[in-house]
Design a protein around this motif. Sequence first.
Motif, short mmCIF file in Angstrom:
data_model
loop_
_atom_site.label_atom_id
_atom_site.label_comp_id
_atom_site.label_asym_id
_atom_site.label_seq_id
_atom_site.Cartn_x
_atom_site.Cartn_y
_atom_site.Cartn_z
N TYR B 168 -31.83 14.66 10.57
CA TYR B 168 -30.82 15.63 10.15
C TYR B 168 -29.46 15.17 10.63
CZ TYR B 168 -30.33 17.53 14.87
OH TYR B 168 -30.04 17.67 16.19
N HIS B 169 -28.43 15.74 10.03
CA HIS B 169 -27.06 15.41 10.41
C HIS B 169 -26.71 16.14 11.70
CE1 HIS B 169 -26.82 13.78 6.45
NE2 HIS B 169 -27.00 14.95 5.88
N TRP B 251 -33.83 30.74 17.31
CA TRP B 251 -33.32 31.86 16.49
C TRP B 251 -32.51 31.37 15.29
CZ3 TRP B 251 -33.58 36.35 14.50
CH2 TRP B 251 -32.46 37.16 14.20
N GLU B 252 -31.88 30.21 15.41
CA GLU B 252 -30.95 29.80 14.36
C GLU B 252 -31.53 28.83 13.34
OE1 GLU B 252 -27.59 27.52 15.85
OE2 GLU B 252 -28.88 25.84 16.40
N TYR B 253 -32.63 28.12 13.66
CA TYR B 253 -32.89 26.88 12.92
C TYR B 253 -33.59 27.03 11.57
CZ TYR B 253 -37.90 26.04 13.66
OH TYR B 253 -39.27 26.10 13.60
N VAL B 254 -34.13 28.17 11.27
CA VAL B 254 -34.73 28.36 9.95
C VAL B 254 -33.69 29.02 9.04
CG1 VAL B 254 -36.56 29.50 8.63
CG2 VAL B 254 -37.05 28.58 10.92
N PRO B 255 -33.34 28.48 7.86
CA PRO B 255 -33.97 27.35 7.19
C PRO B 255 -33.17 26.05 7.22
CG PRO B 255 -32.74 28.60 5.58
CD PRO B 255 -32.43 29.20 6.93
N LEU B 256 -31.98 26.00 7.83
CA LEU B 256 -31.12 24.83 7.64
C LEU B 256 -31.12 23.86 8.82
CD1 LEU B 256 -28.08 26.33 5.67
CD2 LEU B 256 -30.21 25.34 4.82
N GLY B 257 -31.96 24.13 9.83
CA GLY B 257 -32.09 23.18 10.92
C GLY B 257 -31.26 23.55 12.13
N PRO B 258 -31.36 22.74 13.20
CA PRO B 258 -30.63 23.01 14.44
C PRO B 258 -29.13 22.88 14.21
CG PRO B 258 -32.28 21.27 14.74
CD PRO B 258 -32.15 21.51 13.28
N PHE B 259 -28.35 23.73 14.86
CA PHE B 259 -26.89 23.71 14.65
C PHE B 259 -26.22 23.85 16.02
CE2 PHE B 259 -23.08 26.19 12.89
CZ PHE B 259 -22.44 25.06 12.42
N LEU B 260 -25.94 25.08 16.46
CA LEU B 260 -25.25 25.26 17.73
C LEU B 260 -26.14 24.91 18.94
CD1 LEU B 260 -23.21 28.54 17.18
CD2 LEU B 260 -22.68 26.20 16.50
#
Lengths: 427, 427
Positions: B168-169, B251-260
């Motif tokens: 992932y980016h 809590w954040e990663y579904v559906p676009l992946g890990p972010f913060l």
Amino acid sequence: MSLSANNPDRKSWLHVDKNSDFPIQNIPFGVFLTRDDIITIGTRIGDTAIDLGALHQLGYFDDIPLTDDIFLQDTLNDFIADGRKTWRAVRNKIAEIFDDNNDILKQNKKHKEIVLFRLDEIEMQLPVQIGDFTDFYSSIEHATNVGSMFRDPENALLPNWLHIPVGYHGRSSSVIPSGIPVHRPQGQTLPGDATEPVFGPSKLVDFELEMAFITTAANDLGEPIPIDEAEEYIFGLVLLNDWSARDIQKWEYVPLGPFLAKSFASSISPWIVTLDALEPYRVESPKPKTNQLKYLKYKGKKSYDINLEVSIQPQGAKETVVSNSNFKYMYWNMVQQLAHHTVNGCPVNSGDMMGSGTISGPTPESYGSMLELTWKGENPIKMADGSERKFINDNDTVIMRGYCEKEGTRIGFGEVSTKLLPVFKKK
Amino acid sequence: MSLSANNPDRKSWLHVDKNSDFPIQNIPFGVFLTRDDIITIGTRIGDTAIDLGALHQLGYFDDIPLTDDIFLQDTLNDFIADGRKTWRAVRNKIAEIFDDNNDILKQNKKHKEIVLFRLDEIEMQLPVQIGDFTDFYSSIEHATNVGSMFRDPENALLPNWLHIPVGYHGRSSSVIPSGIPVHRPQGQTLPGDATEPVFGPSKLVDFELEMAFITTAANDLGEPIPIDEAEEYIFGLVLLNDWSARDIQKWEYVPLGPFLAKSFASSISPWIVTLDALEPYRVESPKPKTNQLKYLKYKGKKSYDINLEVSIQPQGAKETVVSNSNFKYMYWNMVQQLAHHTVNGCPVNSGDMMGSGTISGPTPESYGSMLELTWKGENPIKMADGSERKFINDNDTVIMRGYCEKEGTRIGFGEVSTKLLPVFKKK
């Protein structure tokens, strides 16, 4: 500092068509290659491109503290890093210089020959070197449509969606300006009931109608941007076609998100319209459906009423409008996105780009992707030339346009127009 | 061109400790601030840093076609863009200059005063401006551990994992060099059985033991890099601590992946060890468990035997080694990652960074994250000072080290050492 550049009564001594996106109240910023093969920073009034590098060398910005080469660059990053006060001073000055009542440049034929270009004499470039490209997923209608199609119409939104402006990191290297064609990507997909993936051209290439904002340098590592300061750091907006290969995405995206399905290309309009120019078009954001956490609560009107349109033009045929949407539909607005993005201390730099996510409206004709417009291809769209489209065909050109209009003043973005070429073949 | 710099019999006239990571056979590249506050590109032999900008000005590289300012830059991007032939020529020349049998610089006291620095006289910088940071997920043991913990031990790997080098980016702006401390991030998490998220400091800050490779400019938009050419475009490797906030991620990663959960910091070791220097340490990659698609099939040894170690050092206490792993465990190797990344036409630029993903080995002591080492915190690790760790505490320093060793020659990476500070507080 006043936003005198926004004065709706001002007229320019440069010709501006009645329906132009670029009246003297717009004054966007871009980067172009001139007829002399020089890269410069410029603006646009009507169909005239203006070389700001040359204007500055001729002394027209002498009363603004600017470095000598601030416009003689191949990106806007340094200018954007100078901050909002400078952007405003320069925009106000440009409005003065081209005001119909100002004779200084108007009557200087020699200077005009140096700084003014017809659009067919220039070639627009990517306006910024994008350090990081983030893409949000902020349209509730889009998230609901996707959730209904692929999960459960009764529980279309995932549990986090109403609490988080969900986003992910995109790929900067494949962001391109309008006019650069894109090859249909190849990749792995899992056909129908197969258990093993196959390799080949994506069969489901789609556009995503988005807008993106460009930031200035905002914060150091570790330091969040409070939501009531976030607007300070937004330079302006562009149209964004976030190309997507739906079949590649479906097979690759669990658990780390979209990757090759997106990174083959993301096309943007080349003129950055400043947030200042959009000031008259502020509107309320949609009312939150749940209580939002404090760091996401804002005051005032933080959305913008920007009409959006998508056309598909088959090769050699007329274009057909397939979507009419509006930026104001975004459930999460830009200040919420920026506050969320930095709440963990992630630094934002000059030239970062943050996409809205697909902008779908409440009605079927306002959906922002072919996936939604044709409902996974179940309802093909009839084109003006008699053909049908479920997704994008080879040699189709996808054109997105956007503009605001109020009391006779129209501020527009021009267009982002991208032709989809067949799969790349090594020569 | 020969890899004469790798000659195991060569000795340097600079002192090199027996267990140094930086014998004359290494010759890594980095960027540092000198005692005179000048940024330069340099290399390191033993505990001596060498100013390549000064060496070049003094004429030591005159027989290599290099631009005058190639080393007088604040990043390695331009040097890396010059390509493998240039990297090799420069590395071979450096080996010659510092060869114990070469008196030219060795006997020139004035030149030595200009080009040589003790490590305490310099400050290492980020070696490249990272255009895009991609993070893969290429350790089968790590993916299996995560799948077992959070899904189903019987079906730990997701269906695509054995077919795709999943990636992932990541966020470029928060990549920092060793030594820069990091604040514990804040963000949204969903506690235990709650239905609404809360905001606050992450309670589960973790390291991820990774390595990352740095690329040179490789391909134009639309043009894939064939797997048998991929190695040409890999400049070298660094150690990467891909900091992770497990509770934010969940809590954040579904559906676009890990972010913060990731973008608050990613720490790298400052010396890029070239792929050329690692040549003697090539090994076979693990045998594929399924038939891989043609574009992912490669010939030869494409993995590297690099010993990896992670320590945690509580404030004021001794460090405790918590993991011993090896880069050779990666199921998907670098040429597969690069071929996959570009198969859709995504362009790769000079200075792009591609992380391996957490490198876990087959045994519990070789797992590459606290999540796995303590099995979600169920089995805390005993520290040398008597305290216990489930995840990383405030004021702990996480230190990663890596080296290859064979027939008496050791090529190492130094370390990436990062202190975790408490949550940021505005002064």
